[in-house]
Motif scaffolding. Structure first.
Motif, PDB file in Angstrom:
ATOM      1  N   LEU A  83      -8.199   3.356  -4.279  1.00  0.00           N
ATOM      2  CA  LEU A  83      -7.484   4.504  -4.842  1.00  0.00           C
ATOM      3  C   LEU A  83      -6.199   4.775  -4.071  1.00  0.00           C
ATOM      4  O   LEU A  83      -5.149   5.052  -4.669  1.00  0.00           O
ATOM      5  N   GLU A  85      -4.453   2.578  -2.451  1.00  0.00           N
ATOM      6  CA  GLU A  85      -3.511   1.504  -2.811  1.00  0.00           C
ATOM      7  C   GLU A  85      -2.868   1.782  -4.172  1.00  0.00           C
ATOM      8  O   GLU A  85      -1.673   1.556  -4.354  1.00  0.00           O
ATOM      9  N   ILE A  86      -3.648   2.259  -5.125  1.00  0.00           N
ATOM     10  CA  ILE A  86      -3.100   2.601  -6.441  1.00  0.00           C
ATOM     11  C   ILE A  86      -2.083   3.733  -6.314  1.00  0.00           C
ATOM     12  O   ILE A  86      -1.012   3.699  -6.938  1.00  0.00           O
ATOM     13  N   THR A  90       1.920   3.839  -7.380  1.00  0.00           N
ATOM     14  CA  THR A  90       2.364   4.691  -8.482  1.00  0.00           C
ATOM     15  C   THR A  90       3.089   5.959  -8.048  1.00  0.00           C
ATOM     16  O   THR A  90       3.995   6.410  -8.732  1.00  0.00           O
ATOM     17  N   ALA A  97       1.484  -1.646  -3.462  1.00  0.00           N
ATOM     18  CA  ALA A  97       0.080  -2.009  -3.280  1.00  0.00           C
ATOM     19  C   ALA A  97      -0.026  -3.533  -3.225  1.00  0.00           C
ATOM     20  O   ALA A  97       0.706  -4.238  -3.925  1.00  0.00           O
TER      21      ALA A  97
END
Length: 130
Positions: A83, A85-86, A90, A97
């Motif tokens: 999460l 990394e996401i 974003t 990431a």
């Protein structure tokens, strides 16, 4: 729910620190000569998640025979790292990431598990269980 917050207080604190450090924009990180070390970023990921895995397992208050519960903790922490990394890809414009970061996180968590299995019973670490 509040019981788990007190039970895992050190793990939650470490996870918050890791999340904050991971989501700092790249332009705010001062450059040092350490960045010239090959794979230094992966070493940092490993070094952040190994203590997190160790501390979370120590705080679980489960004996060494709770392998299913320990697996649940390690998988949960790995999903948290995914999460993060996401969110890096974003939300933070200057960060990216990488799959290798996830691999370094997983290896760090597994090293934390191995450390727990080797030295988790020592008295030195019993303050995590308080």
């Amino acid at each position: 729910m509040l019981r788990y917050v007190f039970l895992y207080k050190f793990s939650i604190l470490l996870a918050i620190v890791i999340a904050l450090l991971s989501l700092v924009p790249g332009s705010n990180i001062p450059y040092t000569s350490l960045f010239s070390i090959p794979f230094f970023d992966k070493i940092i990921h490993f070094s952040m998640y190994a203590p997190l895995g160790f501390v979370a397992l120590m705080e679980s208050r489960c004996t060494r025979h709770c392998s299913a519960y320990h697996l649940f903790i390690i998988v949960g922490l790995f999903l948290l790292s995914g999460l993060i990394e996401i969110l890096q890809a974003t939300v933070v414009a200057t960060r990216a990431a990488e799959w290798t970061d996830l691999l370094a996180n997983l290896l760090g968590l597994l090293a934390g598990y191995l450390a727990y299995r080797l030295v988790g019973g020592f008295r030195l670490f019993r303050f995590f269980k308080s």
